[in-house]
Design a protein around this motif. Sequence first.
Motif, PDB file in Angstrom:
ATOM      1  N   VAL A  96     -31.655 -28.082  99.792  1.00 18.00           N
ATOM      2  CA  VAL A  96     -30.641 -28.777 100.586  1.00 18.00           C
ATOM      3  C   VAL A  96     -31.240 -30.053 101.161  1.00 18.00           C
ATOM      4  O   VAL A  96     -32.391 -30.058 101.598  1.00 18.00           O
ATOM      5  N   TYR A  97     -30.451 -31.128 101.164  1.00 17.44           N
ATOM      6  CA  TYR A  97     -30.881 -32.378 101.789  1.00 17.44           C
ATOM      7  C   TYR A  97     -30.377 -32.465 103.222  1.00 17.44           C
ATOM      8  O   TYR A  97     -29.281 -31.996 103.545  1.00 17.44           O
ATOM      9  N   ALA A  98     -31.191 -33.098 104.063  1.00 20.30           N
ATOM     10  CA  ALA A  98     -30.779 -33.457 105.414  1.00 20.30           C
ATOM     11  C   ALA A  98     -30.643 -34.975 105.483  1.00 20.30           C
ATOM     12  O   ALA A  98     -31.493 -35.695 104.952  1.00 20.30           O
ATOM     13  N   PRO A  99     -29.581 -35.494 106.107  1.00 23.51           N
ATOM     14  CA  PRO A  99     -29.447 -36.946 106.227  1.00 23.51           C
ATOM     15  C   PRO A  99     -30.515 -37.514 107.147  1.00 23.51           C
ATOM     16  O   PRO A  99     -30.860 -36.919 108.170  1.00 23.51           O
ATOM     17  N   THR A 100     -31.055 -38.682 106.780  1.00 26.59           N
ATOM     18  CA  THR A 100     -32.095 -39.308 107.596  1.00 26.59           C
ATOM     19  C   THR A 100     -31.692 -40.702 108.083  1.00 26.59           C
ATOM     20  O   THR A 100     -32.448 -41.304 108.847  1.00 26.59           O
ATOM     21  N   GLY A 101     -30.539 -41.190 107.667  1.00 26.45           N
ATOM     22  CA  GLY A 101     -30.133 -42.484 108.190  1.00 26.45           C
ATOM     23  C   GLY A 101     -29.041 -43.151 107.378  1.00 26.45           C
ATOM     24  O   GLY A 101     -28.799 -42.822 106.213  1.00 26.45           O
ATOM     25  N   VAL A 102     -28.364 -44.092 108.039  1.00 22.65           N
ATOM     26  CA  VAL A 102     -27.394 -44.982 107.399  1.00 22.65           C
ATOM     27  C   VAL A 102     -27.903 -46.389 107.630  1.00 22.65           C
ATOM     28  O   VAL A 102     -28.076 -46.821 108.778  1.00 22.65           O
ATOM     29  N   HIS A 103     -28.168 -47.114 106.555  1.00 21.28           N
ATOM     30  CA  HIS A 103     -28.903 -48.371 106.640  1.00 21.28           C
ATOM     31  C   HIS A 103     -28.019 -49.535 106.209  1.00 21.28           C
ATOM     32  O   HIS A 103     -27.587 -49.613 105.061  1.00 21.28           O
ATOM     33  N   ARG A 104     -27.771 -50.425 107.166  1.00 16.92           N
ATOM     34  CA  ARG A 104     -27.006 -51.643 106.897  1.00 16.92           C
ATOM     35  C   ARG A 104     -27.903 -52.841 107.178  1.00 16.92           C
ATOM     36  O   ARG A 104     -28.499 -52.942 108.243  1.00 16.92           O
ATOM     37  N   GLY A 105     -27.979 -53.722 106.222  1.00 15.27           N
ATOM     38  CA  GLY A 105     -28.758 -54.940 106.415  1.00 15.27           C
ATOM     39  C   GLY A 105     -30.240 -54.744 106.185  1.00 15.27           C
ATOM     40  O   GLY A 105     -30.892 -55.540 105.512  1.00 15.27           O
ATOM     41  N   ARG A 106     -30.790 -53.663 106.726  1.00 13.96           N
ATOM     42  CA  ARG A 106     -32.215 -53.416 106.610  1.00 13.96           C
ATOM     43  C   ARG A 106     -32.462 -51.943 106.313  1.00 13.96           C
ATOM     44  O   ARG A 106     -31.847 -51.064 106.942  1.00 13.96           O
TER      45      ARG A 106
END
Length: 219
Positions: A190-200
């Motif tokens: 199972v994956y765990a979310p580690t971030g939503v990245h906009r721009g960088r």
Amino acid sequence: MSDSSRAASSGYPEVMTAAERYDDADDESFPTRQVRLPVVPPGGFTVADLPKLAGVIDGRFELLDGDIVMMAPATHWHNQAINLLWFALRSVAPEGTIIAREAGVDLGSSVPIPDLVAVSVGEVVASDIAFSPTDVCLAVEVVSPSTKTKDRRFRPAQYADAGIECYWRVENEEDAMVVYSFELLPEGGVYAPTGVHRGRLIVDKPFPVDMQLPAVTWS
């Protein structure tokens, strides 16, 4: 050479020919074409069949549970995003890691083809068409309108089950790339979310990355 002769020379059973007609609300038919697909053998196709299959199938395809799945044409934005990410990731990937485009992941009877993968260079040879999941530390999928369900739901489950450490999903947000990053949980599967990245894009795994996400332009 006839279709049956081509099939015989390929080493596969005679191909099946199929043509479908679809009608819209105004009863105007879409254009149709014939698609030649080899007959699936008992037990299904495997990664070992890919070189021969590529010679008889007109179009991009993957294997799913031993069966052939045709891949929809990609949008221009999708292709541009892949190109830009490939160049950007190559510049930050550590020594000993390569970034490969549209290479398969060998799951036996299934061979998904991520848009990008990060692979240990020691496991790469020129003739590779698919990599073992144990050699892949990152799979990246760029979402197209026709792949939303696959990339958001099915791919993460498939890659996590295969033990690939990290998964990135790239979405189109007003023609800008947004990267959703995921990391395999310690217990696996199972994956765990580690971030939503906009721009960088800043992540620690599968290797340290700190880079501006390149703008998707047509020039």
